[in-house]
Design a protein around this motif. Structure first.
Motif, mmCIF file in Angstrom:
data_model
loop_
_atom_site.group_PDB
_atom_site.id
_atom_site.type_symbol
_atom_site.label_atom_id
_atom_site.label_comp_id
_atom_site.label_asym_id
_atom_site.label_seq_id
_atom_site.Cartn_x
_atom_site.Cartn_y
_atom_site.Cartn_z
ATOM 1 N N GLN A 12 0.751 -1.141 0.040
ATOM 2 C CA GLN A 12 0.078 -0.009 0.161
ATOM 3 C C GLN A 12 1.067 1.543 0.043
ATOM 4 O O GLN A 12 0.321 2.234 -0.619
ATOM 5 N N PHE A 13 1.994 1.306 0.606
ATOM 6 C CA PHE A 13 2.692 2.303 0.685
ATOM 7 C C PHE A 13 3.442 2.424 -0.963
ATOM 8 O O PHE A 13 3.464 3.482 -1.208
ATOM 9 N N GLY A 14 3.613 1.198 -1.343
ATOM 10 C CA GLY A 14 4.429 1.330 -2.862
ATOM 11 C C GLY A 14 3.294 1.978 -3.812
ATOM 12 O O GLY A 14 3.463 2.721 -4.581
ATOM 13 N N ALA A 15 1.748 1.585 -3.351
ATOM 14 C CA ALA A 15 0.932 2.365 -4.170
ATOM 15 C C ALA A 15 0.727 3.977 -4.120
ATOM 16 O O ALA A 15 0.613 4.590 -5.382
ATOM 17 N N ALA A 16 1.086 4.511 -2.918
ATOM 18 C CA ALA A 16 1.074 5.521 -2.572
ATOM 19 C C ALA A 16 2.206 6.464 -3.480
ATOM 20 O O ALA A 16 2.116 7.396 -4.061
ATOM 21 N N ILE A 17 3.462 5.665 -3.349
ATOM 22 C CA ILE A 17 4.640 6.242 -3.994
ATOM 23 C C ILE A 17 4.450 6.298 -5.765
ATOM 24 O O ILE A 17 4.807 7.340 -6.274
ATOM 25 N N THR A 18 3.850 5.376 -6.179
ATOM 26 C CA THR A 18 3.472 4.881 -7.315
ATOM 27 C C THR A 18 2.504 6.325 -7.976
ATOM 28 O O THR A 18 2.724 6.691 -9.052
ATOM 29 N N CYS A 48 7.261 16.307 -0.524
ATOM 30 C CA CYS A 48 6.878 15.162 -0.254
ATOM 31 C C CYS A 48 8.018 14.107 0.055
ATOM 32 O O CYS A 48 8.151 13.416 0.845
ATOM 33 N N LEU A 49 8.884 14.249 -0.985
ATOM 34 C CA LEU A 49 9.722 13.324 -1.250
ATOM 35 C C LEU A 49 11.218 13.537 -0.248
ATOM 36 O O LEU A 49 11.553 12.492 0.213
ATOM 37 N N PHE A 50 11.105 14.697 0.273
ATOM 38 C CA PHE A 50 12.175 15.061 1.474
ATOM 39 C C PHE A 50 11.610 14.134 2.619
ATOM 40 O O PHE A 50 12.286 13.275 3.287
ATOM 41 N N TRP A 51 10.222 14.268 2.883
ATOM 42 C CA TRP A 51 9.725 14.077 4.048
ATOM 43 C C TRP A 51 9.640 12.221 4.155
ATOM 44 O O TRP A 51 9.693 11.488 5.186
ATOM 45 N N LEU A 52 9.314 11.927 2.854
ATOM 46 C CA LEU A 52 9.404 10.514 2.765
ATOM 47 C C LEU A 52 10.662 9.904 3.227
ATOM 48 O O LEU A 52 10.617 8.993 3.991
ATOM 49 N N GLY A 97 13.479 7.017 -2.202
ATOM 50 C CA GLY A 97 12.611 6.887 -1.305
ATOM 51 C C GLY A 97 11.809 5.488 -1.445
ATOM 52 O O GLY A 97 11.634 4.830 -0.178
ATOM 53 N N ARG A 98 11.563 5.007 -2.408
ATOM 54 C CA ARG A 98 10.649 3.685 -2.718
ATOM 55 C C ARG A 98 11.714 2.446 -2.302
ATOM 56 O O ARG A 98 11.405 1.759 -1.526
ATOM 57 N N LYS A 99 13.037 2.539 -2.597
ATOM 58 C CA LYS A 99 13.825 1.647 -2.108
ATOM 59 C C LYS A 99 14.086 1.579 -0.588
ATOM 60 O O LYS A 99 13.943 0.416 -0.125
ATOM 61 N N LYS A 100 14.195 2.864 -0.037
ATOM 62 C CA LYS A 100 14.438 2.964 1.308
ATOM 63 C C LYS A 100 13.181 2.409 2.126
ATOM 64 O O LYS A 100 13.271 1.895 3.311
ATOM 65 N N CYS A 101 11.995 2.752 1.535
ATOM 66 C CA CYS A 101 10.758 2.394 2.146
ATOM 67 C C CYS A 101 10.556 0.834 2.215
ATOM 68 O O CYS A 101 10.377 0.330 3.255
ATOM 69 N N ASN A 102 10.815 0.107 1.245
ATOM 70 C CA ASN A 102 10.996 -1.314 1.109
ATOM 71 C C ASN A 102 11.840 -1.889 1.940
ATOM 72 O O ASN A 102 11.247 -2.928 2.528
ATOM 73 N N GLU A 103 12.910 -1.357 2.003
ATOM 74 C CA GLU A 103 13.900 -1.999 3.017
ATOM 75 C C GLU A 103 13.412 -1.770 4.192
ATOM 76 O O GLU A 103 13.880 -2.834 5.164
ATOM 77 N N TYR A 132 1.903 7.269 9.146
ATOM 78 C CA TYR A 132 1.502 8.791 8.857
ATOM 79 C C TYR A 132 2.416 9.198 7.609
ATOM 80 O O TYR A 132 1.521 9.897 6.570
ATOM 81 N N ASN A 133 3.377 8.642 7.115
ATOM 82 C CA ASN A 133 4.115 9.045 6.045
ATOM 83 C C ASN A 133 3.229 8.368 4.728
ATOM 84 O O ASN A 133 3.508 9.224 3.982
ATOM 85 N N LEU A 134 3.140 7.145 4.961
ATOM 86 C CA LEU A 134 1.956 6.762 3.658
ATOM 87 C C LEU A 134 1.107 7.835 3.553
ATOM 88 O O LEU A 134 0.727 8.177 2.367
ATOM 89 N N ARG A 135 0.355 8.185 4.561
ATOM 90 C CA ARG A 135 -0.869 8.951 4.409
ATOM 91 C C ARG A 135 -0.273 10.519 3.822
ATOM 92 O O ARG A 135 -1.028 11.156 2.889
ATOM 93 N N HIS A 136 0.753 10.889 4.236
ATOM 94 C CA HIS A 136 1.444 12.216 3.864
ATOM 95 C C HIS A 136 1.700 12.260 2.290
ATOM 96 O O HIS A 136 1.341 12.846 1.266
ATOM 97 N N VAL A 137 2.422 11.047 1.860
ATOM 98 C CA VAL A 137 2.639 10.658 0.489
ATOM 99 C C VAL A 137 1.197 10.715 -0.346
ATOM 100 O O VAL A 137 1.127 11.574 -1.341
ATOM 101 N N GLN A 138 0.340 10.138 0.188
ATOM 102 C CA GLN A 138 -0.844 9.950 -0.626
ATOM 103 C C GLN A 138 -1.506 11.440 -0.706
ATOM 104 O O GLN A 138 -2.262 11.925 -1.646
ATOM 105 N N HIS A 139 -1.438 12.250 0.196
ATOM 106 C CA HIS A 139 -2.024 13.604 0.367
ATOM 107 C C HIS A 139 -1.573 14.472 -0.637
ATOM 108 O O HIS A 139 -2.223 14.858 -1.442
ATOM 109 N N HIS A 140 -0.063 14.347 -0.767
ATOM 110 C CA HIS A 140 0.725 15.228 -1.882
ATOM 111 C C HIS A 140 0.124 14.589 -3.409
ATOM 112 O O HIS A 140 -0.026 15.314 -4.039
#
Length: 164
Positions: A12-18, A48-52, A97-103, A132-140
């Motif tokens: 789901q986090f990946g979906a927000a990033i995509t 958004c990407l900085f805070w991610l 960010g995507r790679k860091k999130c997955n790891e 919260y971070n997931l929601r922030h990415v999806q918001h932006h």
């Protein structure tokens, strides 16, 4: 944290990033640096990407974003980056960010998930900060998609889930 929960959160986090990635790719050049009533497209994506990246860093005291990005987002005076970042730069940052999130999610222990995070108004666990971070990415991502629809009549497809 059990593997089942990690996989759901990661997809789901990946979906927000995509969704953010799709918005960045869809943005026409003439809208990229144009100021709207409340923000420029490129800046909202950069913010958004900085805070991610920052929120995915368990030990933030030594945090340095990858070049060419700086720490302006941490300045309480609201300092903007020194220049407009390009789409390619932001897509590279997004992939970082995507790679860091997955790891981070794959390697999350119960200890890290429970670790308290204190920053400004936050006093929450790292696991809650992750959501919260997931929601922030999806918001932006939604904000940028709204701007694309209003300014250019460009829409994007809903991203259900990701495998990465």
């Amino acid at each position: 944290m059990d593997q089942f929960s990690k996989d759901i959160i990661r997809r789901q986090f990946g979906a927000a990033i995509t969704t953010m990635e799709n918005a960045i790719k869809a943005c026409p050049d003439d809208l990229w640096g144009k100021e709207s009533d409340w923000f420029a497209f490129w800046y909202s994506a950069s913010h958004c990407l900085f805070w991610l990246d920052y929120y995915l860093t368990p030990d933030r005291k030594d945090y340095i974003p990858p070049a060419p990005f700086g720490l302006e987002e941490l300045d309480p005076a609201g300092v903007l980056p020194p220049r407009v970042y390009t789409k390619d730069e932001l897509l590279t940052y997004l992939n970082h960010g995507r790679k860091k999130c997955n790891e981070t999610i794959r390697n999350m222990s119960d200890e890290l998930a429970a670790k308290q995070y204190k920053f400004g108004q936050f006093d929450i666990s790292f696991a809650e900060l992750l959501l919260y971070n997931l929601r922030h990415v999806q918001h932006h991502a939604a904000q940028l998609n709204l701007l694309l629809r209003q300014q250019c009549d460009i829409g994007s497809k809903w991203v259900i889930s990701t495998a990465d």
